[in-house]
Design a protein around this motif. Structure first.
Motif, PDB file in Angstrom:
ATOM      1  N   ALA A 116       0.810  -1.221   0.000  1.00  0.00           N
ATOM      2  CA  ALA A 116       0.000   0.000   0.000  1.00  0.00           C
ATOM      3  C   ALA A 116       0.844   1.273   0.000  1.00  0.00           C
ATOM      4  N   ILE A 117       2.162   1.113  -0.076  1.00  0.00           N
ATOM      5  CA  ILE A 117       3.042   2.284   0.009  1.00  0.00           C
ATOM      6  C   ILE A 117       2.660   3.332  -1.036  1.00  0.00           C
ATOM      7  N   PHE A 118       2.574   2.885  -2.280  1.00  0.00           N
ATOM      8  CA  PHE A 118       2.349   3.855  -3.353  1.00  0.00           C
ATOM      9  C   PHE A 118       0.981   4.519  -3.227  1.00  0.00           C
ATOM     10  N   ALA A 119      -0.007   3.703  -2.856  1.00  0.00           N
ATOM     11  CA  ALA A 119      -1.369   4.229  -2.750  1.00  0.00           C
ATOM     12  C   ALA A 119      -1.466   5.332  -1.710  1.00  0.00           C
ATOM     13  N   LEU A 120      -0.706   5.201  -0.636  1.00  0.00           N
ATOM     14  CA  LEU A 120      -0.828   6.181   0.441  1.00  0.00           C
ATOM     15  C   LEU A 120       0.173   7.320   0.348  1.00  0.00           C
ATOM     16  N   MET A 121       1.133   7.174  -0.555  1.00  0.00           N
ATOM     17  CA  MET A 121       2.222   8.155  -0.594  1.00  0.00           C
ATOM     18  C   MET A 121       1.731   9.574  -0.879  1.00  0.00           C
ATOM     19  N   SER A 122       0.665   9.693  -1.676  1.00  0.00           N
ATOM     20  CA  SER A 122       0.222  11.029  -2.064  1.00  0.00           C
ATOM     21  C   SER A 122      -0.203  11.876  -0.863  1.00  0.00           C
ATOM     22  N   ARG A 123      -0.578  11.243   0.230  1.00  0.00           N
ATOM     23  CA  ARG A 123      -0.982  12.060   1.379  1.00  0.00           C
ATOM     24  C   ARG A 123       0.116  12.214   2.431  1.00  0.00           C
ATOM     25  N   VAL A 124       1.303  11.737   2.096  1.00  0.00           N
ATOM     26  CA  VAL A 124       2.419  11.804   3.054  1.00  0.00           C
ATOM     27  C   VAL A 124       3.205  13.099   2.854  1.00  0.00           C
ATOM     28  N   ASN A 125       3.632  13.721   3.952  1.00  0.00           N
ATOM     29  CA  ASN A 125       4.431  14.941   3.860  1.00  0.00           C
ATOM     30  C   ASN A 125       5.923  14.663   3.833  1.00  0.00           C
ATOM     31  N   LYS A 126       6.312  13.569   4.476  1.00  0.00           N
ATOM     32  CA  LYS A 126       7.739  13.318   4.619  1.00  0.00           C
ATOM     33  C   LYS A 126       7.955  11.836   4.867  1.00  0.00           C
ATOM     34  N   VAL A 127       9.028  11.303   4.299  1.00  0.00           N
ATOM     35  CA  VAL A 127       9.399   9.923   4.609  1.00  0.00           C
ATOM     36  C   VAL A 127      10.626   9.978   5.507  1.00  0.00           C
TER      37      VAL A 127
ATOM     38  N   ALA B 244       8.242   7.667  -3.064  1.00  0.00           N
ATOM     39  CA  ALA B 244       8.308   9.015  -2.499  1.00  0.00           C
ATOM     40  C   ALA B 244       8.819  10.004  -3.534  1.00  0.00           C
ATOM     41  N   LYS B 245       9.820   9.582  -4.289  1.00  0.00           N
ATOM     42  CA  LYS B 245      10.383  10.437  -5.331  1.00  0.00           C
ATOM     43  C   LYS B 245       9.306  10.773  -6.372  1.00  0.00           C
ATOM     44  N   TYR B 246       8.518   9.755  -6.721  1.00  0.00           N
ATOM     45  CA  TYR B 246       7.477   9.946  -7.717  1.00  0.00           C
ATOM     46  C   TYR B 246       6.514  11.047  -7.286  1.00  0.00           C
ATOM     47  N   HIS B 247       6.192  11.053  -5.999  1.00  0.00           N
ATOM     48  CA  HIS B 247       5.273  12.064  -5.478  1.00  0.00           C
ATOM     49  C   HIS B 247       5.995  13.293  -4.942  1.00  0.00           C
ATOM     50  N   SER B 248       7.296  13.388  -5.198  1.00  0.00           N
ATOM     51  CA  SER B 248       8.129  14.500  -4.694  1.00  0.00           C
ATOM     52  C   SER B 248       8.002  14.695  -3.185  1.00  0.00           C
ATOM     53  N   VAL B 249       7.973  13.603  -2.470  1.00  0.00           N
ATOM     54  CA  VAL B 249       7.951  13.670  -1.012  1.00  0.00           C
ATOM     55  C   VAL B 249       9.399  13.613  -0.519  1.00  0.00           C
ATOM     56  N   PRO B 250       9.826  14.537   0.338  1.00  0.00           N
ATOM     57  CA  PRO B 250      11.218  14.501   0.792  1.00  0.00           C
ATOM     58  C   PRO B 250      11.551  13.235   1.596  1.00  0.00           C
ATOM     59  N   ILE B 251      12.751  12.716   1.387  1.00  0.00           N
ATOM     60  CA  ILE B 251      13.175  11.503   2.082  1.00  0.00           C
ATOM     61  C   ILE B 251      14.289  11.863   3.052  1.00  0.00           C
ATOM     62  N   VAL B 252      13.989  11.705   4.325  1.00  0.00           N
ATOM     63  CA  VAL B 252      14.941  12.067   5.361  1.00  0.00           C
ATOM     64  C   VAL B 252      15.490  10.791   5.978  1.00  0.00           C
ATOM     65  N   VAL B 253      16.797  10.711   6.098  1.00  0.00           N
ATOM     66  CA  VAL B 253      17.418   9.519   6.680  1.00  0.00           C
ATOM     67  C   VAL B 253      18.031   9.895   8.020  1.00  0.00           C
ATOM     68  N   CYS B 254      17.600   9.227   9.074  1.00  0.00           N
ATOM     69  CA  CYS B 254      18.172   9.470  10.407  1.00  0.00           C
ATOM     70  C   CYS B 254      19.244   8.424  10.662  1.00  0.00           C
TER      71      CYS B 254
END
Lengths: 323, 366
Positions: free
Chosen positions: B214-225, B251-261
């Motif tokens: 379900a990652i892709f389906a829900l990605m559009s409503r995500v602000n940040k990964v 995330a890249k497809y939806h231009s959601v920023p990817i933060v790595v801790c």
């Protein structure tokens, strides 16, 4: 001033002679080595007693070098400015002139030694990037890239190389022959066939005429379009080049390449032989540039003797150098 | 005593008694500190060589636990640094330029002589390694300190797998803000469920658990990964649990920023060239029951452990010393490791041979 320049010219007559013999003796060495050797020798012979005097003498010699017929590469001017930079920077460290001069001579020797070992060092670093069974696309004739491939093959790696023809001077043919004589599987293709073969390629490897401030490169014409094709196919694009090719220029577009390129760098205006034999109307303009500029965003990594660098690391090195 | 300590540690590594990057790193640093303090060595050169050969044995015990090598390199770097600082303070010795790897510093690194005897070196090195261990203890907290700057109220964060660093990061942000977290289940290990459970105890975090599909389906409503990683490679790429790549691409497809801790001990001076360079195959038992296997005679089944994620897919690294761009990673490498301490196979064959001999003699003793 004119009276002083004439004796200077005769005094420095040995420069071109020395430079020329060194280049003719070994055509395979990078141009930086004889340049540094000549400059070191100039310091040794110098009668100057002040730092300013020495720097002025060096400037004269550099101008002679840049103007001579053997200057065939951008890296000559970058290695000269590197040397000058070093001379000025060191001047602050030594209060006694003789110590200063001695250090310069010693460092000059070290620099030419380092430049001559650079290719071996790069080959060792890049060896880790070459795995068995891969296919590498090579463009142009780069002695560093050749050294990398031949070294890895000698280490027992078995891989395939696709070489582009690299017009207008068809230098790719030379590359292919060299690789073949080393026992490497080579295939020569047309420049226009790059994207036709790109899906079979694991990555692109090429040399560089110069590495510019933003981490981009100036190289044999056609490099830019290959890098774009590589990016479209999501293949890494690697550059192998020695650190004396770092040049302090910042091209913004392709037309800037012309101004960076030294006037003395001889470029044949002809296209290929078949074309030049054809009848052409007088009005047809033919342009055949030798170099193009590849922006850093298309380059994955650079293999240099300072280590494996990302394009942004290059600007860092250059800033450190000239700051 | 030290030998026993070392041998048991190697055994524990091999049997994965000590597992997880954080514990392994801590333990590695402790073992090395113990070794340095207990053994006798006349100068820095000797101890550098000894640590190198021990380091290689530790790495061989668990080659994909990159942090072992990182800690060994850090320790070697510490020894070199301390040696040079102490040596510089001694009279009548040449001044060494501190800027490394510069075109203008013609100090050939190989010419630095590490064989002077400096009595205070040992205590200095031990102290510095102690600082390294302390730094690692406070690492999760240091990373979490940046949480407030990155997570805003009512944001939706997506995370993957189970990372202590990420967990603490989210919990820290939840002290001041209310936000939602979508946790990906992360098959086949299903570690995401653990994360979901921990986070759900926090009243300020609204937790949703989803399957990987379900990652892709829900990605559009995500602000940040926000994700953790197994290792950060020299070019800023990641070696992360498998499945992460598909998350990052979505995330890249939806231009959601990817933060790595990540803690800096996961920073590794090696290059991953493709998906196969550093990878491991786990048991398919995690998703395929042994009893079912007989019905699937003609089916191949693979369970790769890691994904390689190229640097251009990562937006930001949050480390214990602040936020960094992926293209800046090489700079951090220069700050923490010495280029002579790559510890790769072709480094020094002499050492390897010695090791082999040692190993053989141990085996024959047993």
């Amino acid at each position: 001033m004119s009276s002083s320049s004439t004796p200077a010219a005769t005094k420095n007559a040995w420069v071109i002679e020395e430079f020329g013999t060194m280049i003719q003796k070994e055509s395979e060495i990078p141009i930086a080595i004889p340049a540094v050797k000549v400059l070191t020798q100039a310091i040794q012979q110098s009668q100057a007693t002040t730092i300013m005097g020495l720097q002025k003498e060096l400037d004269e010699i550099i101008n002679i070098l840049k103007g001579c017929e053997y200057n065939t590469s951008i890296s000559l001017s970058s290695v000269c400015s590197l040397f000058v930079r070093f001379v000025t920077r060191t001047s602050l460290d030594f209060p006694v002139f003789d110590d200063y001069k001695k250090t310069l001579i010693e460092r000059g020797k070290q620099l030419s030694h380092r430049s001559s070992t650079a290719r071996t060092k790069i080959s060792q670093l890049a060896d880790r990037f070459i795995r068995d069974g891969i296919t590498i696309l090579v463009h142009g004739y780069s002695r560093v890239a050749l050294a990398v491939l031949i070294n890895s093959h000698a280490q027992g790696k078995r891989f395939n190389v696709i070489v582009t023809e690299s017009r207008p001077d068809s230098s790719g043919y030379k590359t292919a022959l060299r690789l073949q004589s080393a026992g490497i599987q080579v295939k020569l293709i047309m420049d226009g066939a790059v994207s036709r073969f790109m899906d079979k390629v694991d990555y692109v490897l090429c040399g560089a005429e110069a590495i510019v401030e933003n981490g981009g490169i100036l190289n044999k014409v056609g490099t830019y379009q290959i890098s774009i094709v590589a990016k479209a196919f999501k293949k890494p694009f690697y550059v192998a080049a020695e650190s004396f090719k770092f040049t302090r220029t910042y091209p913004l577009n392709q037309t800037d390449v012309e101004s960076i390129k030294n006037e003395n760098v001889v470029g044949s205006p002809s296209i290929c032989k078949t074309c030049s034999n054809l009848d052409k109307p007088e009005s047809l303009t033919i342009d055949s540039p030798t170099l193009d500029y590849t922006p850093p965003s298309y380059i994955t990594l650079l293999f240099t003797d300072l280590g494996v660098l990302t394009p942004s690391a290059v600007s860092d090195e250059l800033i450190k150098l000239y700051n | 005593m030290d030998e026993i300590n070392l041998e048991t540690f190697i055994l524990h590594l091999k049997r994965k008694v000590v597992a997880g990057s954080f514990h392994v790193s801590q333990k590695t640093a402790q073992v090395l500190r113990h070794y340095i303090s207990i053994s006798k060595w006349p100068n820095a050169k000797v101890i550098i060589d000894q640590i190198k050969s021990i380091g290689k044995r530790l790495i061989d015990a668990q080659p994909l636990e990159f942090c072992i090598g990182n800690i060994v390199r850090r320790v070697l770097f510490i020894i070199r640094e301390e040696y040079i600082t102490l040596k510089r303070n001694l009279p009548n010795l040449i001044r060494l330029d501190s800027s490394k790897n510069n075109l203008l510093t013609y100090e050939d690194p190989d010419t630095i002589d590490y064989s002077s005897h400096i009595p205070t070196l040992k205590s200095q090195v031990i102290e510095a390694i102690g600082e390294l261990i302390e730094e690692m203890k406070g690492l999760h907290k240091n990373v979490a300190e940046h949480a407030i700057e990155h997570i805003h109220s009512n944001e939706i964060i997506m995370t993957f797998g189970c990372s202590r660093t990420v967990e603490q990061f989210l919990v820290e942000a939840a002290r001041k803000r209310k936000f939602g977290v979508i946790v990906v289940e992360s098959a086949p290990s299903l570690e995401g469920r653990k994360t979901a459970l921990t986070l759900s105890k926090n009243p300020n975090i609204d937790v949703t658990l989803i399957p990987d599909s379900a990652i892709f389906a829900l990605m559009s409503r995500v602000n940040k990964v926000i994700i953790g990683t197994h290792a950060v490679m020299a070019n800023g790429g990641l070696i992360a649990p498998s499945g992460t790549h598909s998350l990052v691409v979505a995330a890249k497809y939806h231009s959601v920023p990817i933060v790595v801790c990540t803690g800096l001990y996961k920073l590794c001076p090696l290059y991953a060239y493709d998906q196969d360079t550093f990878n491991d195959f786990g048991s398919p038992g995690e998703y395929l029951k042994f009893q079912e296997a007989e019905y699937l005679v003609n089916v191949h089944s693979y369970n790769p452990s890691f994904d390689y994620i190229p640097p251009e897919l990562v937006s930001l690294f949050i480390t214990n010393n602040g936020g960094h761009n992926p293209s800046y990673i090489y700079r951090l490498l220069q700050e923490y490791y010495d280029p002579r301490d790559m510890l790769e196979d072709d480094d020094e064959d002499v050492n390897n041979n010695n090791n082999n001999n040692n190993n053989n003699s141990e085996i024959s003793q047993k």
